[in-house]
Design a protein around this motif. Sequence first.
Motif, PDB file in Angstrom:
ATOM      1  N   ALA A 272       0.725  -1.168   0.072  1.00 31.43           N
ATOM      2  CA  ALA A 272      -0.011  -0.019  -0.007  1.00 31.43           C
ATOM      3  C   ALA A 272       0.841   1.306  -0.030  1.00 31.43           C
ATOM      4  O   ALA A 272       0.572   2.070  -0.769  1.00 31.43           O
ATOM      5  N   ARG A 273       1.884   1.207   0.644  1.00 31.60           N
ATOM      6  CA  ARG A 273       2.799   2.321   0.906  1.00 31.60           C
ATOM      7  C   ARG A 273       3.667   2.589  -0.536  1.00 31.60           C
ATOM      8  O   ARG A 273       3.728   3.640  -1.081  1.00 31.60           O
ATOM      9  N   THR A 274       3.979   1.420  -1.254  1.00 32.89           N
ATOM     10  CA  THR A 274       4.714   1.577  -2.441  1.00 32.89           C
ATOM     11  C   THR A 274       3.729   2.051  -3.649  1.00 32.89           C
ATOM     12  O   THR A 274       4.042   3.010  -4.273  1.00 32.89           O
ATOM     13  N   ALA A 275       2.468   1.636  -3.411  1.00 32.41           N
ATOM     14  CA  ALA A 275       1.478   2.077  -4.402  1.00 32.41           C
ATOM     15  C   ALA A 275       1.212   3.568  -4.221  1.00 32.41           C
ATOM     16  O   ALA A 275       1.158   4.351  -5.158  1.00 32.41           O
ATOM     17  N   ILE A 276       1.148   4.220  -3.164  1.00 33.07           N
ATOM     18  CA  ILE A 276       0.952   5.557  -2.633  1.00 33.07           C
ATOM     19  C   ILE A 276       2.137   6.379  -3.082  1.00 33.07           C
ATOM     20  O   ILE A 276       1.982   7.461  -3.850  1.00 33.07           O
ATOM     21  N   PHE A 277       3.514   5.681  -2.893  1.00 31.18           N
ATOM     22  CA  PHE A 277       4.741   6.225  -3.335  1.00 31.18           C
ATOM     23  C   PHE A 277       4.573   6.688  -4.937  1.00 31.18           C
ATOM     24  O   PHE A 277       4.888   7.905  -5.311  1.00 31.18           O
ATOM     25  N   TYR A 278       4.175   5.526  -5.735  1.00 30.19           N
ATOM     26  CA  TYR A 278       3.996   5.835  -7.056  1.00 30.19           C
ATOM     27  C   TYR A 278       3.104   6.647  -7.607  1.00 30.19           C
ATOM     28  O   TYR A 278       3.188   7.280  -8.553  1.00 30.19           O
ATOM     29  N   ARG A 279       1.831   6.620  -6.900  1.00 26.07           N
ATOM     30  CA  ARG A 279       0.872   7.603  -7.227  1.00 26.07           C
ATOM     31  C   ARG A 279       1.304   8.946  -6.983  1.00 26.07           C
ATOM     32  O   ARG A 279       0.905  10.056  -7.897  1.00 26.07           O
ATOM     33  N   GLN A 280       1.885   9.373  -5.809  1.00 25.89           N
ATOM     34  CA  GLN A 280       2.495  10.444  -5.862  1.00 25.89           C
ATOM     35  C   GLN A 280       3.560  11.148  -6.707  1.00 25.89           C
ATOM     36  O   GLN A 280       3.588  12.170  -7.441  1.00 25.89           O
ATOM     37  N   ILE A 281       4.339  10.204  -7.233  1.00 25.75           N
ATOM     38  CA  ILE A 281       5.479  10.367  -8.327  1.00 25.75           C
ATOM     39  C   ILE A 281       4.645  10.813  -9.553  1.00 25.75           C
ATOM     40  O   ILE A 281       4.995  11.778 -10.321  1.00 25.75           O
ATOM     41  N   ILE A 282       3.588   9.951 -10.034  1.00 28.88           N
ATOM     42  CA  ILE A 282       2.759  10.483 -11.175  1.00 28.88           C
ATOM     43  C   ILE A 282       2.261  11.554 -11.156  1.00 28.88           C
ATOM     44  O   ILE A 282       2.318  12.500 -11.897  1.00 28.88           O
ATOM     45  N   ALA A 283       1.568  11.908  -9.814  1.00 24.40           N
ATOM     46  CA  ALA A 283       1.014  13.332  -9.662  1.00 24.40           C
ATOM     47  C   ALA A 283       1.844  14.327  -9.881  1.00 24.40           C
ATOM     48  O   ALA A 283       1.585  15.479 -10.265  1.00 24.40           O
ATOM     49  N   GLU A 284       3.244  14.273  -9.142  1.00 24.77           N
ATOM     50  CA  GLU A 284       4.063  15.315  -9.381  1.00 24.77           C
ATOM     51  C   GLU A 284       4.546  15.594 -10.753  1.00 24.77           C
ATOM     52  O   GLU A 284       4.786  16.571 -11.218  1.00 24.77           O
ATOM     53  N   LEU A 285       4.767  14.354 -11.564  1.00 22.39           N
ATOM     54  CA  LEU A 285       5.138  14.619 -12.984  1.00 22.39           C
ATOM     55  C   LEU A 285       4.405  15.204 -13.759  1.00 22.39           C
ATOM     56  O   LEU A 285       4.435  15.748 -14.653  1.00 22.39           O
ATOM     57  N   ARG A 286       2.796  15.057 -13.492  1.00 27.39           N
ATOM     58  CA  ARG A 286       1.861  15.835 -14.219  1.00 27.39           C
ATOM     59  C   ARG A 286       1.810  17.345 -13.953  1.00 27.39           C
ATOM     60  O   ARG A 286       1.396  18.092 -14.785  1.00 27.39           O
ATOM     61  N   LYS A 287       2.350  17.725 -12.760  1.00 30.08           N
ATOM     62  CA  LYS A 287       2.673  19.199 -12.661  1.00 30.08           C
ATOM     63  C   LYS A 287       3.775  19.772 -13.247  1.00 30.08           C
ATOM     64  O   LYS A 287       3.880  20.747 -13.456  1.00 30.08           O
ATOM     65  N   VAL A 288       4.658  18.854 -13.850  1.00 24.77           N
ATOM     66  CA  VAL A 288       5.929  19.421 -14.468  1.00 24.77           C
ATOM     67  C   VAL A 288       5.878  20.508 -15.744  1.00 24.77           C
ATOM     68  O   VAL A 288       4.766  19.835 -16.552  1.00 24.77           O
ATOM     69  N   VAL A 289       6.428  21.354 -15.836  1.00 24.60           N
ATOM     70  CA  VAL A 289       6.084  21.837 -17.380  1.00 24.60           C
ATOM     71  C   VAL A 289       7.231  21.499 -18.092  1.00 24.60           C
ATOM     72  O   VAL A 289       8.402  21.960 -17.815  1.00 24.60           O
ATOM     73  N   TRP A 290       7.011  20.772 -19.141  1.00 24.89           N
ATOM     74  CA  TRP A 290       8.116  20.238 -19.790  1.00 24.89           C
ATOM     75  C   TRP A 290       8.493  21.043 -20.876  1.00 24.89           C
ATOM     76  O   TRP A 290       7.630  21.994 -21.536  1.00 24.89           O
ATOM     77  N   PRO A 291       9.730  21.240 -21.253  1.00 25.74           N
ATOM     78  CA  PRO A 291      10.397  22.193 -22.260  1.00 25.74           C
ATOM     79  C   PRO A 291       9.842  21.678 -23.899  1.00 25.74           C
ATOM     80  O   PRO A 291       9.665  20.558 -24.052  1.00 25.74           O
ATOM     81  N   SER A 292       9.858  22.664 -24.714  1.00 24.54           N
ATOM     82  CA  SER A 292       9.621  22.205 -25.947  1.00 24.54           C
ATOM     83  C   SER A 292      10.560  21.623 -26.521  1.00 24.54           C
ATOM     84  O   SER A 292      11.834  21.875 -25.843  1.00 24.54           O
ATOM     85  N   ARG A 293      10.447  21.110 -27.839  1.00 22.81           N
ATOM     86  CA  ARG A 293      11.722  20.725 -28.556  1.00 22.81           C
ATOM     87  C   ARG A 293      12.980  21.758 -28.934  1.00 22.81           C
ATOM     88  O   ARG A 293      14.111  21.318 -28.712  1.00 22.81           O
ATOM     89  N   SER A 294      12.636  22.726 -29.025  1.00 23.85           N
ATOM     90  CA  SER A 294      13.483  23.849 -29.426  1.00 23.85           C
ATOM     91  C   SER A 294      13.977  24.271 -28.065  1.00 23.85           C
ATOM     92  O   SER A 294      15.387  24.935 -28.144  1.00 23.85           O
TER      93      SER A 294
END
Length: 120
Positions: free
Chosen positions: A62-84
């Motif tokens: 359960a703790r591992t699943a929560i950890f990975y869910r939190q990782i995915i949630a944080e990665l969704r907040k990231v503003v990724w740079p464009s290719r240029s």
Amino acid sequence: MTETTGSTATPESGNPEGTEGAADGATAEDGKLSRRERRRANKASGGEGKKSGKRAKKGLFARTAIFYRQIIAELRKVVWPSRSQLIQYTTVVVTFVIVMMLLVAGLDWVFAKGAFWIFG
């Protein structure tokens, strides 16, 4: 209510200035215990170590699943740079590294020549 610095009375707290019990955390207006009094009563009864609800001990999976869910949630907040932007940033970093390598290599060569000149 006054607007002075350091005043603890706020409309959100429900404790206007001058109300008895506002400073020491006494009972609330509707007769319920304050957070401080609940904590003291819980500590006196020996129930401080028991946790329930969100703070209950969870299993490894359960703790591992929560950890990975939190990782995915944080990665969704990231503003990724464009290719240029990515190409531009990479070029800047590689150029800086090359310049620093040349600087260090130049200083190394100068110190080596100096050492050979001094110590022969």
